[in-house]
Write a protein that holds these residues in place. Sequence first.
Motif, PDB file in Angstrom:
ATOM      1  N   SER A  15      37.937  38.793  32.922  1.00 30.72           N
ATOM      2  CA  SER A  15      37.599  40.058  32.250  1.00 30.72           C
ATOM      3  C   SER A  15      36.643  40.902  33.083  1.00 30.72           C
ATOM      4  N   ALA A  16      35.791  40.281  33.886  1.00 29.31           N
ATOM      5  CA  ALA A  16      34.834  41.020  34.714  1.00 29.31           C
ATOM      6  C   ALA A  16      35.420  41.396  36.072  1.00 29.31           C
ATOM      7  N   GLY A  17      36.670  41.041  36.316  1.00 26.47           N
ATOM      8  CA  GLY A  17      37.306  41.322  37.599  1.00 26.47           C
ATOM      9  C   GLY A  17      37.858  40.042  38.187  1.00 26.47           C
ATOM     10  N   PRO A  18      38.712  40.144  39.177  1.00 25.28           N
ATOM     11  CA  PRO A  18      39.331  38.939  39.748  1.00 25.28           C
ATOM     12  C   PRO A  18      38.303  38.044  40.436  1.00 25.28           C
ATOM     13  N   ILE A  19      38.529  36.751  40.338  1.00 25.47           N
ATOM     14  CA  ILE A  19      37.668  35.757  40.978  1.00 25.47           C
ATOM     15  C   ILE A  19      38.479  35.099  42.083  1.00 25.47           C
ATOM     16  N   SER A  20      37.942  35.114  43.295  1.00 22.30           N
ATOM     17  CA  SER A  20      38.620  34.521  44.444  1.00 22.30           C
ATOM     18  C   SER A  20      37.862  33.273  44.866  1.00 22.30           C
ATOM     19  N   ILE A  21      38.546  32.130  44.847  1.00 24.65           N
ATOM     20  CA  ILE A  21      37.938  30.867  45.252  1.00 24.65           C
ATOM     21  C   ILE A  21      38.749  30.287  46.402  1.00 24.65           C
TER      22      ILE A  21
END
Length: 68
Positions: A15-21
């Motif tokens: 919801s806060a933006g894409p997360i890249s791991i």
Amino acid sequence: MPTMTNVHSFVFPASAGPISIRTVEIDVAPWFVGQDVAYYLGLKFMQTREPTPAAFPPMKSVWSPGQT
């Protein structure tokens, strides 16, 4: 000795933006990069080591069969 190859990024929608791991392949198995996971979980790494709380008893050696 394990062989580390190919760094990839997994992008998870949030919801806060894409997360890249980032992930790396070690012996053909994917592993998440711990620093990335900890960052998104809000964990912080301390530069100094905290003393062991007094509530934890000291470790003791225990003899086991076959031990020399």
